[in-house]
Design an enzyme around this catalytic site. Structure first.
Site, short mmCIF file in Angstrom:
data_model
loop_
_atom_site.label_atom_id
_atom_site.label_comp_id
_atom_site.label_asym_id
_atom_site.label_seq_id
_atom_site.Cartn_x
_atom_site.Cartn_y
_atom_site.Cartn_z
N ALA A 30 0.86 -1.21 -0.10
CA ALA A 30 0.08 0.06 0.12
C ALA A 30 0.79 1.28 0.07
CB ALA A 30 -0.85 0.03 1.35
N CYS A 112 -1.98 -8.82 6.54
CA CYS A 112 -1.75 -7.46 7.08
C CYS A 112 -1.70 -7.37 8.46
CB CYS A 112 -2.71 -6.50 6.48
SG CYS A 112 -1.96 -4.75 6.99
N GLY A 213 9.00 -12.80 1.24
CA GLY A 213 9.69 -12.48 2.48
C GLY A 213 11.35 -12.23 2.13
N ASP A 214 11.76 -10.96 2.03
CA ASP A 214 13.19 -10.76 1.84
C ASP A 214 13.92 -11.64 0.60
OD1 ASP A 214 13.28 -9.71 4.47
OD2 ASP A 214 14.14 -11.28 5.45
C1 FMN Z 1 4.73 -0.11 2.87
C2 FMN Z 1 4.45 -1.71 3.08
C3 FMN Z 1 3.04 -1.68 2.47
C4 FMN Z 1 2.38 -3.17 2.41
N1 FMN Z 1 1.00 -3.48 1.82
C5 FMN Z 1 0.56 -4.42 1.77
C6 FMN Z 1 -0.77 -4.57 1.07
O1 FMN Z 1 -1.44 -3.65 0.79
N2 FMN Z 1 -1.32 -5.89 1.00
C7 FMN Z 1 -0.72 -7.01 1.44
O2 FMN Z 1 -1.09 -7.99 1.43
N3 FMN Z 1 0.71 -6.94 2.03
C8 FMN Z 1 1.27 -5.60 2.01
N4 FMN Z 1 2.51 -5.46 2.60
C9 FMN Z 1 3.47 -6.67 2.98
C10 FMN Z 1 4.15 -6.97 1.49
O3 FMN Z 1 3.35 -7.43 0.45
C11 FMN Z 1 5.04 -8.19 1.90
O4 FMN Z 1 4.46 -9.30 2.26
C12 FMN Z 1 5.99 -7.82 2.98
O5 FMN Z 1 6.77 -6.58 2.84
C13 FMN Z 1 7.29 -8.87 2.98
O6 FMN Z 1 7.93 -8.99 1.86
P1 FMN Z 1 9.52 -8.35 1.44
O7 FMN Z 1 10.20 -8.70 2.31
O8 FMN Z 1 9.59 -8.77 0.07
O9 FMN Z 1 9.21 -6.97 1.37
C14 FMN Z 1 3.18 -4.25 2.61
C15 FMN Z 1 4.59 -4.02 3.13
C16 FMN Z 1 4.98 -2.75 3.32
C17 FMN Z 1 6.36 -2.64 3.45
#
Ligand code: FMN
Length: 343
Positions: A30, A112, A213-214
């Site tokens: 988001a 979330c 994740g990561d």
């Molecule tokens: C700023 C921000 C906004 C996010 N908004 C959503 C969202 O709208 N829907 C959702 O399912 N996950 C949301 N997430 C979680 C991410 O989709 C993801 O699961 C999380 O960042 C872990 O993945 P990464 O380590 O690749 O960032 C959000 C994460 C961040 C950091």
């Protein structure tokens, strides 16, 4: 060019009803993965993208924020929108409306951890009520004729298996794709993701599974896939400031530095156009911060932040083009080549 990787394989959903063009997906974030950003991610090969979370509440359906998050992007398939909520009937009605607007896949947020979402017993709060997850997915899946997916976490804490139970319940209720973030609800976004914790879910579900994740590059993608047994990855923060990362994950040529600067310029313009000049310039600051950090040019961030309109931001980029190219070229001289994804 690197050889094609295992992430390049298409992923078929719902007995062939839908196909994701590859297994390198962009995570919904988001405020970040909006229409302009997703347009760029798709152009660099992202295989699947879900909109930023939209509340299922009917009274918020027509707010500017909700409408802008539901905008469909030309040429992208499947057009996927994520909804959050807790009432199965309201969620089903929301899904029907989305399909009427052209949505081809409905994603449900069970991950979330944000207070304003969990206070209303939505998002990851539902991991404490697996029966409700099953009721929500069942109600949504039976009310639309497009595939339904869920995005969740490995559990409420690192010590339980609620994520696996949620995945099984969702599959039983008709979900055709499961995305699992290798952190618990309690972890929020802290600590290292634990992709091996998806193994248990993998053993119990037959529908495609994406690990999240990561994942920040080909190597971490490769590790996440082998640890989890997932069919592909979903990359979130690792795509910030580098929408071209999907090309790397897919073993395709990466844009050179001059092209990357053109992309950044195009991104600025898209934000100014999509949100209007002032709001676009505000949102552009977060993205430019990410671009400059990735670029190794964080020292330039303070000079961009005070700019409040599109013309000033575009001009800033033109003025700094030569120095950014210089920074990138000297960094490239010291770069360590990464292991390609396919081992
Ligand atoms: C700023 C921000 C906004 C996010 N908004 C959503 C969202 O709208 N829907 C959702 O399912 N996950 C949301 N997430 C979680 C991410 O989709 C993801 O699961 C999380 O960042 C872990 O993945 P990464 O380590 O690749 O960032 C959000 C994460 C961040 C950091």
């Amino acid at each position: 060019m690197s050889p094609p990787t295992s992430l390049s394989h298409p992923i078929t959903l719902a007995n062939g009803k839908l196909t994701l063009r590859n297994g390198a997906a962009l995570a919904p974030m988001a405020g970040m993965t909006d229409v302009p950003f997703r347009t760029l991610a798709w152009s660099y090969g992202a295989g699947h993208m879900v909109s930023e979370m939209v509340t299922a509440k009917p009274e918020l359906w027509d707010t500017g924020k909700s409408r802008s998050r539901r905008v469909l992007i030309d040429g992208v398939t499947p057009q996927a929108v994520q909804i959050a909520g807790h009432d199965p009937l309201v969620m089903a009605e929301s899904a029907r409306r989305l399909v009427d607007e052209g949505v081809e896949l409905v994603d449900i947020n069970f991950g979330c951890p944000a207070k304003k979402v969990c206070r209303r017993a939505a998002g990851s709060a539902l991991l404490s009520d697996i029966d409700q997850i099953q009721r929500i997915v069942g109600a949504v899946a039976s009310s639309v004729d497009v595939p339904v997916s869920i995005k969740t976490r490995i559990g409420l804490t690192l010590d339980d298996s609620e994520g696996t139970r949620a995945a099984i319940a969702a599959q039983n209720a008709g979900a055709q794709l499961i995305v699992m973030h290798g952190r618990s609800r309690a972890c929020r976004f802290k600590g290292q993701a634990q992709p091996h914790r998806l193994r248990e879910a993998r053993q119990h579900i037959d529908v495609p599974l994406l690990v999240n994740g990561d994942v920040i590059d080909s190597l971490s993608a490769s590790r996440a896939v082998s640890a989890s047994g997932a069919d592909g990855v979903m990359i979130g923060r690792g795509a910030m400031g580098q929408p071209w990362i999907f090309a790397q994950l897919l073993g395709q040529p990466m844009p050179d530095f001059a092209e990357r600067l053109d992309v950044i310029g195009r991104h600025l313009q898209m934000m100014h156009e999509f949100y209007g000049d002032e709001a676009g310039a505000r949102i552009a600051r977060k993205h430019m911060q990410a671009y400059l950090q990735c670029w190794g040019a964080a020292a330039l961030i303070p000079s961009f932040m005070p700019l409040t309109d599109g013309a000033a931001q575009n001009q800033w980029l033109r003025l700094h083009r030569a120095s950014l190219l210089g920074i990138a070229q000297s960094a490239a001289a010291n770069v360590v080549v990464q292991t390609p994804f396919a081992a």
